[in-house]
Write a protein that holds these residues in place. Structure first.
Motif, PDB file in Angstrom:
ATOM      1  N   TYR A 164       5.580 -12.123  25.407  1.00 45.12           N
ATOM      2  CA  TYR A 164       4.490 -11.569  24.607  1.00 45.12           C
ATOM      3  C   TYR A 164       4.937 -11.477  23.153  1.00 45.12           C
ATOM      4  CZ  TYR A 164       7.430  -7.474  25.412  1.00 45.12           C
ATOM      5  OH  TYR A 164       8.499  -6.625  25.502  1.00 45.12           O
ATOM      6  N   ARG A 165       3.970 -11.379  22.247  1.00 47.31           N
ATOM      7  CA  ARG A 165       4.293 -11.103  20.856  1.00 47.31           C
ATOM      8  C   ARG A 165       4.313  -9.597  20.658  1.00 47.31           C
ATOM      9  NH1 ARG A 165      -0.533 -13.160  17.113  1.00 47.31           N
ATOM     10  NH2 ARG A 165       0.992 -12.534  15.533  1.00 47.31           N
ATOM     11  N   SER A 166       4.811  -9.118  19.534  1.00 45.51           N
ATOM     12  CA  SER A 166       4.869  -7.674  19.305  1.00 45.51           C
ATOM     13  C   SER A 166       3.466  -7.088  19.221  1.00 45.51           C
ATOM     14  CB  SER A 166       5.631  -7.377  18.009  1.00 45.51           C
ATOM     15  OG  SER A 166       4.978  -7.959  16.907  1.00 45.51           O
ATOM     16  N   ASP A 167       3.351  -5.822  19.624  1.00 42.72           N
ATOM     17  CA  ASP A 167       2.058  -5.143  19.511  1.00 42.72           C
ATOM     18  C   ASP A 167       1.633  -5.100  18.054  1.00 42.72           C
ATOM     19  OD1 ASP A 167       2.372  -4.681  22.178  1.00 42.72           O
ATOM     20  OD2 ASP A 167       2.837  -2.550  21.979  1.00 42.72           O
ATOM     21  N   ARG A 168       0.334  -5.183  17.831  1.00 45.03           N
ATOM     22  CA  ARG A 168      -0.182  -5.067  16.471  1.00 45.03           C
ATOM     23  C   ARG A 168      -0.722  -3.659  16.275  1.00 45.03           C
ATOM     24  NH1 ARG A 168      -3.641  -9.656  13.971  1.00 45.03           N
ATOM     25  NH2 ARG A 168      -2.587  -8.793  12.146  1.00 45.03           N
ATOM     26  N   GLN A 169      -0.223  -2.981  15.229  1.00 49.02           N
ATOM     27  CA  GLN A 169      -0.603  -1.597  14.944  1.00 49.02           C
ATOM     28  C   GLN A 169      -1.721  -1.572  13.911  1.00 49.02           C
ATOM     29  OE1 GLN A 169       0.779   1.642  16.074  1.00 49.02           O
ATOM     30  NE2 GLN A 169      -1.230   2.058  15.161  1.00 49.02           N
ATOM     31  N   ALA A 170      -2.820  -0.903  14.246  1.00 44.86           N
ATOM     32  CA  ALA A 170      -3.921  -0.727  13.294  1.00 44.86           C
ATOM     33  C   ALA A 170      -3.764   0.616  12.597  1.00 44.86           C
ATOM     34  CB  ALA A 170      -5.262  -0.794  14.012  1.00 44.86           C
ATOM     35  N   PHE A 171      -4.155   0.663  11.323  1.00 44.11           N
ATOM     36  CA  PHE A 171      -4.022   1.869  10.513  1.00 44.11           C
ATOM     37  C   PHE A 171      -5.344   2.215   9.845  1.00 44.11           C
ATOM     38  CE2 PHE A 171       0.169  -0.046  10.629  1.00 44.11           C
ATOM     39  CZ  PHE A 171       1.020   1.033  10.828  1.00 44.11           C
ATOM     40  N   LEU A 172      -5.545   3.519   9.640  1.00 40.17           N
ATOM     41  CA  LEU A 172      -6.620   4.012   8.786  1.00 40.17           C
ATOM     42  C   LEU A 172      -5.980   4.371   7.449  1.00 40.17           C
ATOM     43  CD1 LEU A 172      -9.649   4.796   8.762  1.00 40.17           C
ATOM     44  CD2 LEU A 172      -8.938   7.103   9.339  1.00 40.17           C
ATOM     45  N   VAL A 173      -6.387   3.701   6.391  1.00 38.06           N
ATOM     46  CA  VAL A 173      -5.741   3.839   5.082  1.00 38.06           C
ATOM     47  C   VAL A 173      -6.668   4.585   4.128  1.00 38.06           C
ATOM     48  CG1 VAL A 173      -4.732   2.582   3.130  1.00 38.06           C
ATOM     49  CG2 VAL A 173      -4.496   1.685   5.461  1.00 38.06           C
ATOM     50  N   MET A 187       0.820  -1.208   0.000  1.00 37.69           N
ATOM     51  CA  MET A 187       0.000   0.000   0.000  1.00 37.69           C
ATOM     52  C   MET A 187       0.857   1.262   0.000  1.00 37.69           C
ATOM     53  SD  MET A 187      -3.307  -0.849   2.372  1.00 37.69           S
ATOM     54  CE  MET A 187      -4.253  -2.351   2.093  1.00 37.69           C
ATOM     55  N   ASP A 188       2.022   1.206  -0.656  1.00 38.01           N
ATOM     56  CA  ASP A 188       2.940   2.339  -0.651  1.00 38.01           C
ATOM     57  C   ASP A 188       2.333   3.598  -1.260  1.00 38.01           C
ATOM     58  OD1 ASP A 188       4.884   0.884   0.568  1.00 38.01           O
ATOM     59  OD2 ASP A 188       6.038   0.458  -1.245  1.00 38.01           O
ATOM     60  N   GLU A 189       1.393   3.421  -2.175  1.00 36.45           N
ATOM     61  CA  GLU A 189       0.819   4.581  -2.855  1.00 36.45           C
ATOM     62  C   GLU A 189      -0.293   5.245  -2.033  1.00 36.45           C
ATOM     63  OE1 GLU A 189      -1.845   1.166  -4.141  1.00 36.45           O
ATOM     64  OE2 GLU A 189       0.210   1.515  -3.466  1.00 36.45           O
ATOM     65  N   LEU A 190      -0.616   4.690  -0.877  1.00 39.02           N
ATOM     66  CA  LEU A 190      -1.689   5.219  -0.034  1.00 39.02           C
ATOM     67  C   LEU A 190      -1.125   5.764   1.267  1.00 39.02           C
ATOM     68  CD1 LEU A 190      -4.225   2.282  -0.521  1.00 39.02           C
ATOM     69  CD2 LEU A 190      -4.254   4.488  -1.680  1.00 39.02           C
ATOM     70  N   ILE A 191      -1.936   6.542   1.973  1.00 38.21           N
ATOM     71  CA  ILE A 191      -1.563   7.052   3.290  1.00 38.21           C
ATOM     72  C   ILE A 191      -2.085   6.084   4.345  1.00 38.21           C
ATOM     73  CG2 ILE A 191      -1.843   8.939   4.946  1.00 38.21           C
ATOM     74  CD1 ILE A 191      -2.236  10.800   2.567  1.00 38.21           C
ATOM     75  N   ALA A 192      -1.234   5.701   5.273  1.00 38.65           N
ATOM     76  CA  ALA A 192      -1.624   4.816   6.368  1.00 38.65           C
ATOM     77  C   ALA A 192      -1.448   5.584   7.675  1.00 38.65           C
ATOM     78  CB  ALA A 192      -0.782   3.541   6.372  1.00 38.65           C
ATOM     79  N   ARG A 193      -2.545   5.965   8.290  1.00 38.03           N
ATOM     80  CA  ARG A 193      -2.512   6.778   9.514  1.00 38.03           C
ATOM     81  C   ARG A 193      -2.651   5.859  10.738  1.00 38.03           C
ATOM     82  NH1 ARG A 193      -4.281  12.268  10.160  1.00 38.03           N
ATOM     83  NH2 ARG A 193      -4.750  12.789  12.319  1.00 38.03           N
ATOM     84  N   PRO A 194      -1.680   5.841  11.652  1.00 41.50           N
ATOM     85  CA  PRO A 194      -1.780   4.964  12.821  1.00 41.50           C
ATOM     86  C   PRO A 194      -3.019   5.292  13.662  1.00 41.50           C
ATOM     87  CG  PRO A 194       0.438   5.838  12.599  1.00 41.50           C
ATOM     88  CD  PRO A 194      -0.428   6.614  11.640  1.00 41.50           C
ATOM     89  N   LEU A 195      -3.722   4.247  14.096  1.00 42.75           N
ATOM     90  CA  LEU A 195      -4.924   4.441  14.914  1.00 42.75           C
ATOM     91  C   LEU A 195      -4.696   3.992  16.348  1.00 42.75           C
ATOM     92  CD1 LEU A 195      -7.849   3.311  12.581  1.00 42.75           C
ATOM     93  CD2 LEU A 195      -7.021   5.609  13.045  1.00 42.75           C
ATOM     94  N   PHE A 196      -4.463   2.707  16.527  1.00 45.17           N
ATOM     95  CA  PHE A 196      -4.278   2.187  17.877  1.00 45.17           C
ATOM     96  C   PHE A 196      -3.398   0.948  17.807  1.00 45.17           C
ATOM     97  CE2 PHE A 196      -8.126   0.279  16.129  1.00 45.17           C
ATOM     98  CZ  PHE A 196      -7.879  -1.084  16.308  1.00 45.17           C
ATOM     99  N   THR A 197      -2.863   0.550  18.949  1.00 50.64           N
ATOM    100  CA  THR A 197      -2.082  -0.682  19.024  1.00 50.64           C
ATOM    101  C   THR A 197      -2.808  -1.684  19.899  1.00 50.64           C
ATOM    102  OG1 THR A 197      -0.802   0.197  20.890  1.00 50.64           O
ATOM    103  CG2 THR A 197       0.140   0.440  18.691  1.00 50.64           C
ATOM    104  N   ALA A 198      -2.708  -2.940  19.535  1.00 53.08           N
ATOM    105  CA  ALA A 198      -3.317  -4.022  20.305  1.00 53.08           C
ATOM    106  C   ALA A 198      -2.202  -4.829  20.958  1.00 53.08           C
ATOM    107  CB  ALA A 198      -4.166  -4.909  19.404  1.00 53.08           C
TER     108      ALA A 198
END
Length: 286
Positions: free
Chosen positions: A259-268, A153-164
Motif C-alpha cells: 500500500y502507499r502511505s495514508d493521506r492526511q486531510a487537514f482543515l486549514v 502554510m507554516d503561518e496557518l493552523i492545519a487541524r487534522p481531519l481524517f486519513t484516507a
C-alpha cells in the motif's frame, strides 16, 4: 510606540512562552506551528528593541527586562482573555458567513456529506463553497481550506481531519486481458491512471517502506470519482482510497499486502485564537 495595534497577539504569545517555559510547549498548547511562535516573538523583540527571552539550559526564560514585561503585561492579557470568553459565552447562536475552499477532486468523495450536515445543524450560517483546482490560502478569520497538501502554510493552523487509506486496484476486465500482476515489478509495468501529476508512489508493507513505483500515467484526471470510474472501465491500474474502491464491485484489490502511505486531510485556517462560532462549529463535525 504610538499604538498597541499589532502588538497584542505577539504579547499574548510572549506570555504563553514564559508560562510554558518553551516555544515548543507554547505552540502545542495554542495549536500553532513552532515556527510561527518563534517568528512572532522575534518580531516583538524587534519592535520593542529589547531582548525578552534567553536560553537557560534546554529551557527558555525571560531576561531581566523580559520578566518585568511579563509581570506588567500578563495580568492584563489574562483579563482580556476572560472578558472575551465572557462575551462569547453570552450566546449559543451560531450564525454568519463562512467561506470554505475544497479541492474539486475530493469534494463529492469526502466533504459533501459534512457540508450538508453542517448546513442542517446551523441554519443561520451561510456558506460560500468554492471548489478549486488550485488551493487558495485562507486570508480572513472566516475562511477555511480543506486540503491534503499543507506545504508552504507554516503561518496557518492545519487541524487534522481524517486519513484516507489507499490500495492498488484494477478491474476484472483489465486483469483478465493483461499479464498477471503477482509482484511489485509487474505492478510497476501496468498501465497507470492517477489523480495528479505525481510521478512516483512510495510503497509500504507492514509499516515499512519497501519500494518506489515510478509512474508514466496513461491518464491523469483530477476527480476521484472519475478516476474510480476509469479504473472500473478497464483503462488501467490506480492507487485508490479503500472506501471508494469498495463501492465498485468490478474492482479487484491487487497485492493487498502492499500500500502507499495514508493521506492526511487537514482543515486549514488563520492563526487566531478567537474564531467566530460559525468557524468553530466545523471542529464538531470531525
Amino acid at each position: 510606540m504610538d499604538s498597541i495595534f499589532g502588538y497584542i497577539d505577539d504579547v499574548y504569545l510572549f506570555c504563553k512562552v514564559v508560562e510554558e517555559g518553551s516555544v515548543l510547549r507554547a505552540a502545542a498548547s495554542l495549536g500553532l506551528p513552532q515556527s510561527t511562535v518563534s517568528r512572532r516573538i522575534t518580531s516583538l523583540e524587534s519592535k520593542l528593541g529589547l531582548r525578552l527571552l534567553e536560553k537557560r539550559g534546554r529551557e527558555l526564560a525571560p531576561t531581566e527586562l523580559g520578566q518585568m514585561a511579563f509581570e506588567q503585561l500578563s495580568s492584563g492579557i489574562e483579563q482580556v482573555e476572560i472578558g472575551l470568553n465572557n462575551i462569547t459565552e453570552k450566546t449559543d447562536l451560531v450564525a454568519g458567513h463562512v467561506r470554505l475552499a475544497v479541492p474539486h477532486s475530493f469534494y463529492h468523495a469526502f466533504i459533501a456529506p459534512v457540508v450538508e450536515e453542517y448546513l442542517k445543524s446551523y441554519p443561520k450560517v451561510h456558506v460560500d463553497l468554492a471548489l478549486n483546482h488550485d488551493q487558495a490560502k485562507p486570508k480572513t478569520d472566516r475562511e477555511l481550506l480543506i486540503t491534503f497538501d499543507t506545504s508552504e502554510m507554516d503561518e496557518l493552523i492545519a487541524r487534522p481531519l481524517f486519513t484516507a487509506k489507499h490500495g492498488f486496484f484494477a478491474s476484472k476486465e483489465y486483469l483478465s486481458s493483461n499479464p498477471i500482476i503477482d509482484d511489485l515489478e509487474r505492478l510497476k509495468r501496468a498501465d497507470w491512471l492517477t489523480i495528479d501529476d505525481s510521478r512516483e508512489i512510495v510503497v509500504y508493507q507492514q509499516g515499512k517502506e519497501v519500494d518506489t513505483i515510478n509512474l508514466k500515467p496513461r491518464l491523469i484526471v483530477n476527480d476521484i470519482q472519475a478516476l474510480v470510474d476509469s479504473v472500473g472501465r478497464g483503462l488501467g491500474v490506480a492507487s485508490l482510497p479503500l472506501r471508494h474502491a469498495a463501492s465498485n464491485s468490478n474492482l479487484i484489490h491487487i497485492l493487498p499486502e502492499y500500500y502507499r502511505s495514508d493521506r492526511q486531510a487537514f482543515l486549514v485556517y488563520k492563526d487566531r485564537k478567537y474564531q467566530p462560532k460559525a468557524v468553530k462549529a466545523w471542529w464538531k463535525l470531525y
